[in-house]
Design an enzyme around this catalytic site. Structure first.
Site, PDB file in Angstrom:
ATOM      1  N   HIS A 138      -4.109  -3.965   6.066  1.00  9.47           N
ATOM      2  CA  HIS A 138      -5.568  -4.027   5.917  1.00  9.47           C
ATOM      3  C   HIS A 138      -6.232  -4.548   7.180  1.00  9.47           C
ATOM      4  CE1 HIS A 138      -5.639  -8.427   5.646  1.00  9.47           C
ATOM      5  NE2 HIS A 138      -4.534  -8.322   4.922  1.00  9.47           N
ATOM      6  N   GLU A 163       0.311  -8.417  -1.599  1.00 13.61           N
ATOM      7  CA  GLU A 163       0.734  -9.473  -0.686  1.00 13.61           C
ATOM      8  C   GLU A 163       1.590 -10.495  -1.426  1.00 13.61           C
ATOM      9  OE1 GLU A 163       1.792 -10.412   1.923  1.00 13.61           O
ATOM     10  OE2 GLU A 163       0.092 -10.791   3.287  1.00 13.61           O
TER      11      GLU A 163
END
Length: 284
Positions: A23, A135
């Site tokens: 990201h 994550e």
């Protein structure tokens, strides 16, 4: 004697091309650079992209269009967190969404207080959200997701049907996921990819997940190649890799191989014909 000089050949239908993206910069990354303890702050719950992060998205979008990658990708997979879905929509989505378009927006306007225009799903590949590529779980509020019904309102054209729980039941406030647990989740994710028919897939996820998921690979390569696979990703970095199904986990039959000799007729290779005439060939 090894004569292949480090080269390998695999059937095409036992390979997939993965375009891995971390990201773009999130507001938690900005705060964490100044003080690492900021990652533990509830102020950065499900952190959104920073203004610089959106500029990084624009640059990567221009790159994937200029190199032709945007026309090749058959599927976009995203971690179900705000910063990854913003990045995925911004890089791989359609143009700005306008009223009257007969397609739901990938992302509505001003998602995450970004002041960003809505992004269309028109002429874009399908998008799905998958929990496996999140994550590292636990402890840091920036890695805790919102409810799926909130995300569905923000990202109407992303498919959330593979996520079983509306609320986040994976993240825990006091326990941080260990490296080996993240790596195990990464391998499970890669094996899941073989259940998909798509051969060229973009995946937008996170730094720790990518590092741990890829850490099991590249040990049979030269150090330079291993470093291309198993090093930290920068914000909005893209790496294109090929994954090979050596263990026949789930490869489909080839769609391009052709059996030959149709219509049937004589077609012995010259080497084989010579062997048969001299009697030196293998017995049939």
């Amino acid at each position: 004697m090894d004569t292949n000089e480090g080269l390998s050949i695999y059937p095409l239908h036992r390979c997939k091309t993965l375009h891995l993206v971390r990201h773009a910069q999130g507001v938690h990354n900005v705060a964490g650079e100044k003080n690492h303890e900021a990652y533990k702050s509830c102020d950065y719950f499900d952190a959104q992209l920073s203004p610089l992060g959106w500029k990084q998205v624009d640059h990567l979008r221009a790159h994937v269009q200029a190199c032709g990658l945007s026309k090749k990708i058959e599927l976009v997979i995203s971690s179900p967190l705000l910063r990854t879905m913003q990045t995925a929509a911004g890089v791989f989505g359609g143009e700005a969404h306008t009223d009257g378009i007969d397609a739901p927006p990938l992302m509505k306007e001003n998602v995450g207080h970004s002041e960003h225009a809505a992004i269309s799903s028109l002429n874009s590949p399908p998008f799905i959200a998958i929990e496996l590529c999140r994550e590292r779980l636990g402890l840091n509020p920036c890695d805790k997701r919102r409810s799926i019904h909130e995300y569905r309102d923000m990202f109407p054209a992303i498919d959330f049907s593979l996520i079983e729980s509306d609320e986040d039941i994976l993240w825990t406030p006091g326990i941080r996921e260990k490296d080996e647990q993240v790596a195990g989740r990464g391998l499970k994710f890669l094996k899941w990819l073989w259940t998909r028919k798509e051969k060229e897939i973009a995946i937008v996820c996170h730094s720790a997940f990518l590092l741990q998921a890829l850490s099991a690979f590249g040990n049979d390569c030269r150090p330079t190649v291993k470093s291309e696979i198993c090093t930290h990703f920068a914000n909005c970095e893209l790496r294109s890799l090929v994954i090979v199904d050596r263990g026949l986990i789930g490869s489909d039959k080839s769609t391009t191989n052709y059996p030959g000799k149709i219509p049937h007729g004589l077609g012995l290779p010259s080497d084989t014909a010579d062997e048969k005439n001299t009697g030196n060939g293998p017995s049939q």
